[in-house]
Motif scaffolding. Structure first.
Motif, PDB file in Angstrom:
ATOM      1  N   HIS A 271       0.850  -1.187   0.000  1.00  0.00           N
ATOM      2  CA  HIS A 271       0.000   0.000   0.000  1.00  0.00           C
ATOM      3  C   HIS A 271       0.885   1.236   0.000  1.00  0.00           C
ATOM      4  O   HIS A 271       2.127   1.136  -0.034  1.00  0.00           O
ATOM      5  CB  HIS A 271      -0.986  -0.021   1.177  1.00  0.00           C
ATOM      6  CG  HIS A 271      -0.387  -0.189   2.533  1.00  0.00           C
ATOM      7  ND1 HIS A 271       0.366   0.782   3.146  1.00  0.00           N
ATOM      8  CD2 HIS A 271      -0.448  -1.223   3.412  1.00  0.00           C
ATOM      9  CE1 HIS A 271       0.735   0.377   4.341  1.00  0.00           C
ATOM     10  NE2 HIS A 271       0.269  -0.855   4.531  1.00  0.00           N
ATOM     11  N   LEU A 272       0.272   2.400   0.015  1.00  0.00           N
ATOM     12  CA  LEU A 272       1.023   3.643  -0.163  1.00  0.00           C
ATOM     13  C   LEU A 272       2.046   3.895   0.935  1.00  0.00           C
ATOM     14  O   LEU A 272       3.040   4.585   0.703  1.00  0.00           O
ATOM     15  CB  LEU A 272       0.046   4.830  -0.219  1.00  0.00           C
ATOM     16  CG  LEU A 272      -0.756   4.981  -1.505  1.00  0.00           C
ATOM     17  CD1 LEU A 272      -1.798   6.083  -1.343  1.00  0.00           C
ATOM     18  CD2 LEU A 272       0.145   5.272  -2.697  1.00  0.00           C
ATOM     19  N   ARG A 273       1.827   3.325   2.124  1.00  0.00           N
ATOM     20  CA  ARG A 273       2.718   3.614   3.240  1.00  0.00           C
ATOM     21  C   ARG A 273       3.907   2.664   3.320  1.00  0.00           C
ATOM     22  O   ARG A 273       4.745   2.815   4.201  1.00  0.00           O
ATOM     23  CB  ARG A 273       1.925   3.571   4.551  1.00  0.00           C
ATOM     24  CG  ARG A 273       0.817   4.616   4.605  1.00  0.00           C
ATOM     25  CD  ARG A 273      -0.077   4.461   5.813  1.00  0.00           C
ATOM     26  NE  ARG A 273      -1.259   5.320   5.715  1.00  0.00           N
ATOM     27  CZ  ARG A 273      -2.322   5.232   6.505  1.00  0.00           C
ATOM     28  NH1 ARG A 273      -2.354   4.327   7.482  1.00  0.00           N
ATOM     29  NH2 ARG A 273      -3.358   6.038   6.336  1.00  0.00           N
ATOM     30  N   ASN A 274       3.979   1.682   2.404  1.00  0.00           N
ATOM     31  CA  ASN A 274       5.136   0.780   2.434  1.00  0.00           C
ATOM     32  C   ASN A 274       5.743   0.517   1.072  1.00  0.00           C
ATOM     33  O   ASN A 274       6.724  -0.215   0.955  1.00  0.00           O
ATOM     34  CB  ASN A 274       4.776  -0.549   3.118  1.00  0.00           C
ATOM     35  CG  ASN A 274       3.711  -1.328   2.376  1.00  0.00           C
ATOM     36  OD1 ASN A 274       3.733  -1.481   1.156  1.00  0.00           O
ATOM     37  ND2 ASN A 274       2.755  -1.871   3.115  1.00  0.00           N
ATOM     38  N   ILE A 275       5.182   1.111   0.012  1.00  0.00           N
ATOM     39  CA  ILE A 275       5.671   0.828  -1.336  1.00  0.00           C
ATOM     40  C   ILE A 275       7.091   1.363  -1.544  1.00  0.00           C
ATOM     41  O   ILE A 275       7.853   0.833  -2.350  1.00  0.00           O
ATOM     42  CB  ILE A 275       4.701   1.388  -2.401  1.00  0.00           C
ATOM     43  CG1 ILE A 275       5.022   0.799  -3.780  1.00  0.00           C
ATOM     44  CG2 ILE A 275       4.704   2.907  -2.415  1.00  0.00           C
ATOM     45  CD1 ILE A 275       3.978   1.088  -4.837  1.00  0.00           C
ATOM     46  N   LYS A 276       7.469   2.384  -0.791  1.00  0.00           N
ATOM     47  CA  LYS A 276       8.836   2.909  -0.872  1.00  0.00           C
ATOM     48  C   LYS A 276       9.730   2.313   0.214  1.00  0.00           C
ATOM     49  O   LYS A 276      10.859   2.748   0.409  1.00  0.00           O
ATOM     50  CB  LYS A 276       8.815   4.435  -0.770  1.00  0.00           C
ATOM     51  CG  LYS A 276       8.131   5.103  -1.960  1.00  0.00           C
ATOM     52  CD  LYS A 276       8.182   6.623  -1.861  1.00  0.00           C
ATOM     53  CE  LYS A 276       7.516   7.266  -3.067  1.00  0.00           C
ATOM     54  NZ  LYS A 276       7.532   8.754  -2.983  1.00  0.00           N
ATOM     55  N   GLY A 277       9.251   1.288   0.878  1.00  0.00           N
ATOM     56  CA  GLY A 277       9.981   0.585   1.916  1.00  0.00           C
ATOM     57  C   GLY A 277       9.127   0.480   3.158  1.00  0.00           C
ATOM     58  O   GLY A 277       8.360   1.392   3.461  1.00  0.00           O
ATOM     59  N   PRO A 278       9.229  -0.638   3.864  1.00  0.00           N
ATOM     60  CA  PRO A 278      10.169  -1.737   3.631  1.00  0.00           C
ATOM     61  C   PRO A 278       9.731  -2.791   2.622  1.00  0.00           C
ATOM     62  O   PRO A 278      10.499  -3.693   2.307  1.00  0.00           O
ATOM     63  CB  PRO A 278      10.271  -2.385   5.018  1.00  0.00           C
ATOM     64  CG  PRO A 278       8.893  -2.206   5.591  1.00  0.00           C
ATOM     65  CD  PRO A 278       8.422  -0.864   5.105  1.00  0.00           C
ATOM     66  N   VAL A 279       8.510  -2.681   2.068  1.00  0.00           N
ATOM     67  CA  VAL A 279       8.027  -3.764   1.201  1.00  0.00           C
ATOM     68  C   VAL A 279       8.576  -3.652  -0.208  1.00  0.00           C
ATOM     69  O   VAL A 279       9.183  -4.580  -0.745  1.00  0.00           O
ATOM     70  CB  VAL A 279       6.483  -3.795   1.181  1.00  0.00           C
ATOM     71  CG1 VAL A 279       5.994  -4.857   0.194  1.00  0.00           C
ATOM     72  CG2 VAL A 279       5.941  -4.097   2.568  1.00  0.00           C
ATOM     73  N   HIS A 280       8.332  -2.537  -0.867  1.00  0.00           N
ATOM     74  CA  HIS A 280       8.728  -2.256  -2.250  1.00  0.00           C
ATOM     75  C   HIS A 280       7.895  -3.035  -3.264  1.00  0.00           C
ATOM     76  O   HIS A 280       7.196  -2.447  -4.073  1.00  0.00           O
ATOM     77  CB  HIS A 280      10.221  -2.504  -2.483  1.00  0.00           C
ATOM     78  CG  HIS A 280      11.117  -1.693  -1.630  1.00  0.00           C
ATOM     79  ND1 HIS A 280      11.241  -0.326  -1.765  1.00  0.00           N
ATOM     80  CD2 HIS A 280      11.924  -2.038  -0.592  1.00  0.00           C
ATOM     81  CE1 HIS A 280      12.096   0.143  -0.862  1.00  0.00           C
ATOM     82  NE2 HIS A 280      12.521  -0.870  -0.133  1.00  0.00           N
ATOM     83  N   ASP A 281       7.980  -4.361  -3.235  1.00  0.00           N
ATOM     84  CA  ASP A 281       7.292  -5.158  -4.258  1.00  0.00           C
ATOM     85  C   ASP A 281       7.356  -6.643  -3.889  1.00  0.00           C
ATOM     86  O   ASP A 281       7.917  -7.023  -2.856  1.00  0.00           O
ATOM     87  CB  ASP A 281       7.913  -4.928  -5.643  1.00  0.00           C
ATOM     88  CG  ASP A 281       9.411  -5.183  -5.699  1.00  0.00           C
ATOM     89  OD1 ASP A 281       9.949  -5.879  -4.794  1.00  0.00           O
ATOM     90  OD2 ASP A 281      10.069  -4.703  -6.625  1.00  0.00           O
ATOM     91  N   MET A 282       6.754  -7.465  -4.761  1.00  0.00           N
ATOM     92  CA  MET A 282       6.767  -8.905  -4.518  1.00  0.00           C
ATOM     93  C   MET A 282       8.177  -9.488  -4.619  1.00  0.00           C
ATOM     94  O   MET A 282       8.551 -10.368  -3.831  1.00  0.00           O
ATOM     95  CB  MET A 282       5.827  -9.624  -5.492  1.00  0.00           C
ATOM     96  CG  MET A 282       5.811 -11.142  -5.337  1.00  0.00           C
ATOM     97  SD  MET A 282       5.289 -11.715  -3.690  1.00  0.00           S
ATOM     98  CE  MET A 282       3.514 -11.631  -3.872  1.00  0.00           C
ATOM     99  N   SER A 283       8.968  -9.046  -5.570  1.00  0.00           N
ATOM    100  CA  SER A 283      10.319  -9.589  -5.752  1.00  0.00           C
ATOM    101  C   SER A 283      11.127  -9.502  -4.466  1.00  0.00           C
ATOM    102  O   SER A 283      11.771 -10.472  -4.042  1.00  0.00           O
ATOM    103  CB  SER A 283      11.059  -8.826  -6.860  1.00  0.00           C
ATOM    104  OG  SER A 283      10.412  -8.938  -8.086  1.00  0.00           O
ATOM    105  N   THR A 284      11.108  -8.325  -3.853  1.00  0.00           N
ATOM    106  CA  THR A 284      11.867  -8.114  -2.624  1.00  0.00           C
ATOM    107  C   THR A 284      11.334  -8.989  -1.493  1.00  0.00           C
ATOM    108  O   THR A 284      12.104  -9.541  -0.696  1.00  0.00           O
ATOM    109  CB  THR A 284      11.816  -6.633  -2.232  1.00  0.00           C
ATOM    110  OG1 THR A 284      12.252  -5.835  -3.340  1.00  0.00           O
ATOM    111  CG2 THR A 284      12.696  -6.349  -1.033  1.00  0.00           C
TER     112      THR A 284
END
Length: 372
Positions: A271-284
Protein backbone atom coordinates in the motif's frame (compact mmCIF):
# COMPACT_ATOMS: atom_id res chain seq x y z
CA UNK A 1 -1.35 -12.43 -31.13
CA UNK A 2 -0.22 -16.03 -31.36
CA UNK A 3 3.31 -16.65 -30.15
CA UNK A 4 5.84 -19.29 -29.25
CA UNK A 5 7.87 -18.92 -26.07
CA UNK A 6 11.34 -20.47 -26.15
CA UNK A 7 14.56 -20.54 -24.11
CA UNK A 8 13.23 -20.64 -20.55
CA UNK A 9 13.51 -22.83 -17.44
CA UNK A 10 10.09 -24.00 -16.22
CA UNK A 11 9.56 -24.17 -12.46
CA UNK A 12 6.39 -24.92 -10.52
CA UNK A 13 4.68 -26.85 -13.34
CA UNK A 14 3.78 -30.51 -13.71
CA UNK A 15 5.55 -30.63 -17.09
CA UNK A 16 8.75 -29.10 -18.42
CA UNK A 17 8.41 -28.40 -22.16
CA UNK A 18 11.11 -26.62 -24.14
CA UNK A 19 8.53 -24.51 -26.01
CA UNK A 20 5.11 -23.08 -25.16
CA UNK A 21 2.62 -22.20 -27.88
CA UNK A 22 -0.13 -19.65 -27.22
CA UNK A 23 -2.94 -19.00 -29.69
CA UNK A 24 -4.67 -15.75 -30.64
CA UNK A 25 -7.23 -16.31 -27.87
CA UNK A 26 -4.49 -16.46 -25.25
CA UNK A 27 -4.83 -20.21 -24.63
CA UNK A 28 -1.98 -22.69 -24.39
CA UNK A 29 -1.94 -24.65 -27.65
CA UNK A 30 -0.99 -28.29 -28.16
CA UNK A 31 1.43 -27.59 -31.01
CA UNK A 32 3.03 -25.05 -33.31
CA UNK A 33 0.89 -22.27 -34.80
CA UNK A 34 1.64 -20.98 -38.29
CA UNK A 35 2.97 -17.44 -38.30
CA UNK A 36 3.35 -17.24 -34.51
CA UNK A 37 5.82 -14.71 -33.16
CA UNK A 38 8.84 -16.16 -31.35
CA UNK A 39 9.51 -14.74 -27.88
CA UNK A 40 12.90 -15.49 -26.36
CA UNK A 41 12.83 -16.10 -22.60
CA UNK A 42 16.61 -15.55 -22.49
CA UNK A 43 17.12 -18.42 -20.09
CA UNK A 44 14.89 -17.00 -17.36
CA UNK A 45 12.79 -19.12 -15.03
CA UNK A 46 9.16 -19.46 -16.07
CA UNK A 47 6.53 -20.09 -13.40
CA UNK A 48 2.78 -19.82 -13.09
CA UNK A 49 1.94 -16.12 -12.76
CA UNK A 50 2.88 -14.69 -9.40
CA UNK A 51 -0.15 -14.21 -7.16
CA UNK A 52 -0.31 -11.72 -4.28
CA UNK A 53 -2.99 -12.74 -1.79
CA UNK A 54 -2.85 -9.49 0.21
CA UNK A 55 -2.69 -6.09 -1.48
CA UNK A 56 -4.60 -2.81 -1.20
CA UNK A 57 -5.54 -1.51 -4.66
CA UNK A 58 -8.79 0.43 -4.11
CA UNK A 59 -6.97 3.59 -5.19
CA UNK A 60 -9.12 6.65 -4.49
CA UNK A 61 -11.53 4.63 -2.39
CA UNK A 62 -9.13 4.44 0.56
CA UNK A 63 -6.31 6.66 1.72
CA UNK A 64 -3.71 3.87 1.61
CA UNK A 65 -4.35 1.98 -1.62
CA UNK A 66 -1.99 1.93 -4.58
CA UNK A 67 -3.17 1.68 -8.17
CA UNK A 68 -3.55 -1.95 -9.25
CA UNK A 69 -0.85 -1.61 -11.89
CA UNK A 70 1.64 -0.64 -9.15
CA UNK A 71 1.07 -4.00 -7.47
CA UNK A 72 0.58 -5.96 -10.68
CA UNK A 73 2.24 -7.17 -13.80
CA UNK A 74 4.73 -4.31 -14.08
CA UNK A 75 6.49 -5.98 -11.13
CA UNK A 76 5.76 -9.59 -12.13
CA UNK A 77 2.38 -10.17 -10.44
CA UNK A 78 -0.44 -11.43 -12.67
CA UNK A 79 -3.12 -12.11 -10.02
CA UNK A 80 -3.96 -10.51 -6.69
CA UNK A 81 -6.56 -10.23 -3.98
CA UNK A 82 -7.42 -6.91 -2.39
CA UNK A 83 -7.49 -7.68 1.32
CA UNK A 84 -10.45 -5.81 2.71
CA UNK A 85 -10.00 -2.30 1.35
CA UNK A 86 -13.74 -2.19 0.71
CA UNK A 87 -16.64 -3.13 2.92
CA UNK A 88 -20.18 -3.58 1.72
CA UNK A 89 -20.87 0.16 1.41
CA UNK A 90 -18.39 0.80 -1.40
CA UNK A 91 -17.64 -2.60 -2.89
CA UNK A 92 -19.48 -1.66 -6.08
CA UNK A 93 -16.81 0.98 -6.70
CA UNK A 94 -13.91 -1.40 -6.15
CA UNK A 95 -15.52 -3.78 -8.62
CA UNK A 96 -16.34 -1.22 -11.32
CA UNK A 97 -13.19 0.88 -11.19
CA UNK A 98 -10.49 -1.62 -10.19
CA UNK A 99 -11.47 -5.27 -10.59
CA UNK A 100 -13.24 -5.17 -13.93
CA UNK A 101 -10.79 -2.92 -15.84
CA UNK A 102 -7.68 -4.65 -14.49
CA UNK A 103 -5.29 -6.47 -16.79
CA UNK A 104 -4.45 -8.78 -13.93
CA UNK A 105 -6.90 -11.17 -12.30
CA UNK A 106 -8.15 -9.20 -9.29
CA UNK A 107 -10.36 -10.66 -6.59
CA UNK A 108 -11.16 -9.34 -3.14
CA UNK A 109 -11.76 -10.14 0.49
CA UNK A 110 -14.80 -8.17 1.67
CA UNK A 111 -14.15 -6.23 4.87
CA UNK A 112 -16.60 -7.05 7.65
CA UNK A 113 -16.58 -3.34 8.51
CA UNK A 114 -19.01 -1.54 6.21
CA UNK A 115 -16.75 1.45 5.47
CA UNK A 116 -13.62 -0.59 4.82
CA UNK A 117 -10.31 1.26 4.92
CA UNK A 118 -11.52 4.64 3.68
CA UNK A 119 -9.44 6.41 6.33
CA UNK A 120 -7.18 3.57 7.40
CA UNK A 121 -6.29 3.55 11.11
CA UNK A 122 -7.66 7.10 11.49
CA UNK A 123 -11.31 6.08 11.37
CA UNK A 124 -11.56 2.41 12.33
CA UNK A 125 -13.92 0.30 10.28
CA UNK A 126 -14.75 -1.39 13.60
CA UNK A 127 -15.28 1.73 15.66
CA UNK A 128 -18.35 0.07 17.20
CA UNK A 129 -19.57 -3.28 15.83
CA UNK A 130 -23.14 -2.31 16.74
CA UNK A 131 -23.10 0.31 13.97
CA UNK A 132 -19.96 -0.52 11.97
CA UNK A 133 -21.05 -3.99 10.82
CA UNK A 134 -24.20 -4.58 8.80
CA UNK A 135 -24.51 -8.35 8.51
CA UNK A 136 -27.48 -8.33 6.14
CA UNK A 137 -25.91 -5.89 3.68
CA UNK A 138 -22.55 -7.68 3.86
CA UNK A 139 -24.20 -11.01 3.05
CA UNK A 140 -26.14 -9.43 0.17
CA UNK A 141 -23.04 -7.84 -1.37
CA UNK A 142 -21.05 -11.06 -1.04
CA UNK A 143 -23.82 -13.12 -2.65
CA UNK A 144 -24.14 -10.63 -5.52
CA UNK A 145 -20.39 -10.67 -6.18
CA UNK A 146 -19.42 -14.30 -5.62
CA UNK A 147 -17.47 -14.33 -8.87
CA UNK A 148 -14.90 -11.90 -7.44
CA UNK A 149 -15.22 -12.07 -3.64
CA UNK A 150 -12.86 -14.76 -2.33
CA UNK A 151 -13.42 -14.37 1.41
CA UNK A 152 -14.26 -12.14 4.37
CA UNK A 153 -11.59 -9.96 6.01
CA UNK A 154 -11.35 -8.77 9.59
CA UNK A 155 -8.60 -6.83 11.33
CA UNK A 156 -8.50 -8.40 14.79
CA UNK A 157 -6.10 -6.12 16.59
CA UNK A 158 -6.41 -3.58 19.36
CA UNK A 159 -5.82 -0.45 17.29
CA UNK A 160 -8.79 -1.42 15.13
CA UNK A 161 -11.23 -3.28 17.38
CA UNK A 162 -10.58 -1.21 20.49
CA UNK A 163 -12.47 -2.53 23.49
CA UNK A 164 -14.54 -4.93 21.41
CA UNK A 165 -11.79 -7.53 21.46
CA UNK A 166 -12.71 -10.73 19.69
CA UNK A 167 -16.33 -9.79 18.89
CA UNK A 168 -15.77 -8.45 15.34
CA UNK A 169 -13.71 -11.53 14.45
CA UNK A 170 -16.50 -13.78 15.72
CA UNK A 171 -19.06 -11.89 13.63
CA UNK A 172 -16.80 -12.08 10.57
CA UNK A 173 -16.30 -15.81 11.10
CA UNK A 174 -20.05 -16.38 11.31
CA UNK A 175 -20.62 -14.39 8.10
CA UNK A 176 -17.89 -16.39 6.36
CA UNK A 177 -19.50 -19.62 7.55
CA UNK A 178 -22.91 -18.58 6.24
CA UNK A 179 -21.33 -17.79 2.87
CA UNK A 180 -19.08 -20.87 2.88
CA UNK A 181 -16.08 -18.63 2.31
CA UNK A 182 -12.73 -18.46 4.11
CA UNK A 183 -12.01 -15.84 6.73
CA UNK A 184 -8.81 -13.81 6.40
CA UNK A 185 -7.86 -12.45 9.80
CA UNK A 186 -5.25 -9.77 10.41
CA UNK A 187 -3.40 -10.46 13.66
CA UNK A 188 -1.26 -8.06 15.64
CA UNK A 189 -1.33 -6.05 18.81
CA UNK A 190 -3.96 -7.13 21.37
CA UNK A 191 -6.80 -7.19 22.18
CA UNK A 192 -7.80 -9.81 21.16
CA UNK A 193 -4.87 -12.09 21.92
CA UNK A 194 -3.63 -14.14 19.01
CA UNK A 195 -4.54 -17.46 20.67
CA UNK A 196 -8.11 -16.21 21.10
CA UNK A 197 -8.21 -15.57 17.36
CA UNK A 198 -6.69 -18.97 16.62
CA UNK A 199 -9.43 -20.66 18.63
CA UNK A 200 -12.18 -19.58 16.19
CA UNK A 201 -10.37 -20.57 12.98
CA UNK A 202 -11.02 -23.67 10.89
CA UNK A 203 -9.25 -25.25 7.90
CA UNK A 204 -9.24 -22.94 4.89
CA UNK A 205 -9.13 -19.75 6.95
CA UNK A 206 -6.13 -17.45 6.52
CA UNK A 207 -3.92 -15.83 9.14
CA UNK A 208 -2.26 -12.85 7.50
CA UNK A 209 0.82 -11.21 9.08
CA UNK A 210 1.70 -14.69 10.37
CA UNK A 211 5.37 -13.79 10.99
CA UNK A 212 4.83 -10.41 12.62
CA UNK A 213 7.07 -9.46 15.53
CA UNK A 214 4.60 -7.49 17.64
CA UNK A 215 4.92 -8.28 21.33
CA UNK A 216 1.87 -10.08 22.73
CA UNK A 217 0.63 -10.47 19.16
CA UNK A 218 3.13 -12.85 17.57
CA UNK A 219 3.39 -16.62 17.25
CA UNK A 220 6.93 -16.18 18.54
CA UNK A 221 5.83 -14.89 21.93
CA UNK A 222 5.74 -18.31 23.65
CA UNK A 223 6.47 -21.93 22.73
CA UNK A 224 2.80 -22.71 23.34
CA UNK A 225 1.65 -20.11 20.79
CA UNK A 226 4.10 -21.39 18.21
CA UNK A 227 2.93 -24.96 18.77
CA UNK A 228 -0.67 -23.86 18.32
CA UNK A 229 0.15 -22.03 15.08
CA UNK A 230 2.04 -25.05 13.76
CA UNK A 231 -0.83 -27.37 14.63
CA UNK A 232 -3.35 -25.12 12.91
CA UNK A 233 -1.18 -24.98 9.79
CA UNK A 234 -0.95 -28.76 9.73
CA UNK A 235 -4.74 -28.92 10.02
CA UNK A 236 -5.23 -26.61 7.03
CA UNK A 237 -5.34 -23.06 8.40
CA UNK A 238 -3.34 -21.02 5.90
CA UNK A 239 -0.45 -18.92 7.18
CA UNK A 240 0.08 -15.88 4.95
CA UNK A 241 3.06 -13.52 5.13
CA UNK A 242 1.31 -10.16 4.57
CA UNK A 243 4.61 -8.26 5.01
CA UNK A 244 3.20 -4.75 5.28
CA UNK A 245 4.50 -1.68 7.04
CA UNK A 246 4.55 -3.22 10.52
CA UNK A 247 3.93 -6.96 10.21
CA UNK A 248 7.00 -8.94 9.15
CA UNK A 249 9.94 -9.87 11.35
CA UNK A 250 13.08 -11.57 10.06
CA UNK A 251 13.61 -13.12 13.48
CA UNK A 252 10.08 -14.50 13.80
CA UNK A 253 10.25 -15.88 10.26
CA UNK A 254 13.67 -17.45 10.72
CA UNK A 255 12.70 -19.16 13.97
CA UNK A 256 9.39 -20.40 12.57
CA UNK A 257 10.99 -21.86 9.46
CA UNK A 258 13.76 -23.50 11.49
CA UNK A 259 11.09 -25.13 13.68
CA UNK A 260 9.13 -26.46 10.72
CA UNK A 261 6.35 -23.90 10.15
CA UNK A 262 6.14 -23.02 6.45
CA UNK A 263 3.88 -20.25 5.14
CA UNK A 264 1.01 -21.18 2.83
CA UNK A 265 1.46 -17.99 0.82
CA UNK A 266 3.85 -15.07 0.42
CA UNK A 267 2.04 -11.76 0.09
CA UNK A 268 3.14 -8.14 0.30
CA UNK A 269 0.29 -6.16 1.92
CA UNK A 270 1.45 -3.48 -0.52
CA UNK A 271 0.00 0.00 0.00
CA UNK A 272 1.02 3.64 -0.16
CA UNK A 273 2.72 3.61 3.24
CA UNK A 274 5.14 0.78 2.43
CA UNK A 275 5.67 0.83 -1.34
CA UNK A 276 8.84 2.91 -0.87
CA UNK A 277 9.98 0.59 1.92
CA UNK A 278 10.17 -1.74 3.63
CA UNK A 279 8.03 -3.76 1.20
CA UNK A 280 8.73 -2.26 -2.25
CA UNK A 281 7.29 -5.16 -4.26
CA UNK A 282 6.77 -8.91 -4.52
CA UNK A 283 10.32 -9.59 -5.75
CA UNK A 284 11.87 -8.11 -2.62
CA UNK A 285 9.42 -9.98 -0.39
CA UNK A 286 10.24 -13.29 -2.07
CA UNK A 287 13.95 -12.62 -1.65
CA UNK A 288 13.47 -11.97 2.07
CA UNK A 289 11.77 -15.33 2.57
CA UNK A 290 14.53 -17.06 0.63
CA UNK A 291 17.13 -15.30 2.79
CA UNK A 292 15.56 -16.45 6.09
CA UNK A 293 15.57 -20.09 5.01
CA UNK A 294 12.52 -20.92 2.89
CA UNK A 295 13.75 -23.19 0.05
CA UNK A 296 13.45 -21.91 -3.53
CA UNK A 297 10.79 -24.45 -4.54
CA UNK A 298 8.73 -23.52 -1.47
CA UNK A 299 9.03 -19.82 -2.30
CA UNK A 300 7.70 -20.52 -5.79
CA UNK A 301 4.81 -22.64 -4.49
CA UNK A 302 3.91 -19.91 -1.99
CA UNK A 303 3.62 -17.26 -4.70
CA UNK A 304 2.08 -19.41 -7.42
CA UNK A 305 0.17 -22.69 -7.02
CA UNK A 306 -1.11 -22.21 -3.47
CA UNK A 307 -2.55 -18.68 -3.65
CA UNK A 308 -3.60 -19.18 -7.27
CA UNK A 309 -5.42 -22.37 -6.32
CA UNK A 310 -7.27 -20.52 -3.57
CA UNK A 311 -8.46 -18.00 -6.17
CA UNK A 312 -9.52 -20.76 -8.57
CA UNK A 313 -6.70 -20.12 -11.05
CA UNK A 314 -4.34 -22.47 -12.85
CA UNK A 315 -1.22 -23.59 -11.02
CA UNK A 316 1.02 -26.57 -11.70
CA UNK A 317 -1.37 -27.53 -14.52
CA UNK A 318 -0.89 -24.16 -16.23
CA UNK A 319 0.84 -25.59 -19.30
CA UNK A 320 -2.06 -27.88 -20.17
CA UNK A 321 -3.46 -27.15 -23.67
CA UNK A 322 -6.59 -25.07 -23.43
CA UNK A 323 -5.55 -23.24 -20.26
CA UNK A 324 -5.36 -19.45 -20.32
CA UNK A 325 -1.69 -18.49 -20.53
CA UNK A 326 -0.67 -16.90 -17.22
CA UNK A 327 3.07 -16.85 -16.54
CA UNK A 328 5.86 -14.87 -14.92
CA UNK A 329 9.41 -15.00 -16.26
CA UNK A 330 12.10 -14.07 -13.78
CA UNK A 331 15.76 -14.47 -12.90
CA UNK A 332 17.38 -15.15 -9.54
CA UNK A 333 20.57 -13.10 -9.44
CA UNK A 334 23.36 -12.36 -6.96
CA UNK A 335 22.48 -9.29 -4.89
CA UNK A 336 24.64 -8.88 -1.79
CA UNK A 337 22.78 -5.92 -0.28
CA UNK A 338 20.65 -5.57 2.83
CA UNK A 339 16.89 -5.38 3.09
CA UNK A 340 14.79 -4.24 6.04
CA UNK A 341 11.90 -5.92 7.83
CA UNK A 342 8.94 -4.13 9.41
CA UNK A 343 10.76 -3.67 12.71
CA UNK A 344 13.75 -1.94 11.15
CA UNK A 345 16.10 -4.94 11.29
CA UNK A 346 18.45 -5.45 8.35
CA UNK A 347 19.43 -8.71 6.68
CA UNK A 348 21.82 -9.36 3.82
CA UNK A 349 20.02 -10.65 0.75
CA UNK A 350 22.33 -12.93 -1.19
CA UNK A 351 20.00 -13.45 -4.16
CA UNK A 352 17.27 -11.26 -5.58
CA UNK A 353 14.26 -12.20 -7.70
CA UNK A 354 14.24 -10.13 -10.87
CA UNK A 355 11.00 -10.26 -12.91
CA UNK A 356 11.51 -9.96 -16.66
CA UNK A 357 8.16 -10.54 -18.33
CA UNK A 358 4.55 -11.48 -17.71
CA UNK A 359 2.17 -13.35 -19.99
CA UNK A 360 -1.57 -12.93 -19.46
CA UNK A 361 -3.55 -14.53 -22.25
CA UNK A 362 -2.22 -13.26 -25.57
CA UNK A 363 -0.61 -10.20 -23.91
CA UNK A 364 3.13 -10.14 -23.22
CA UNK A 365 4.67 -7.31 -21.20
CA UNK A 366 8.05 -6.59 -19.70
CA UNK A 367 8.41 -6.46 -15.92
CA UNK A 368 11.03 -5.31 -13.45
CA UNK A 369 11.65 -5.01 -9.75
CA UNK A 370 10.89 -1.68 -8.11
CA UNK A 371 14.20 -0.11 -7.14
CA UNK A 372 14.75 -0.04 -3.38
Amino acid sequence: MAFKLVNFRPVGFDTAPSEIHVDDAGRVAAGAIDGAEVIDGKGAFLSPGWCDLHVHVWHGGTDISVRPEEAGRATGVTAMADAGSAGEAAFHGLREYVIEPGQETIKAFLNIGSIGLVACNRVSELLDPRVSVDVDRTLAVAEANRDVICGIKVRASGVIAGGWGLTPAKIAKRVAEILDLPLMVHVGEPAPLIDEVFDILTPGDIVTHCFNGKRAGSIGDTPQLFAQAKRLAEEGVRMDIGHGQASFSFETARRALADGLRPFSISTDLHLRNIKGPVHDMSTTLAKLLAVGLPFDEVIAAVTERPRGMLGLSGRDGLTPGMKADFTLFDLEPYGKTATDSLGADLEIAEMFEPRMTVIGASVQSAKRRAA
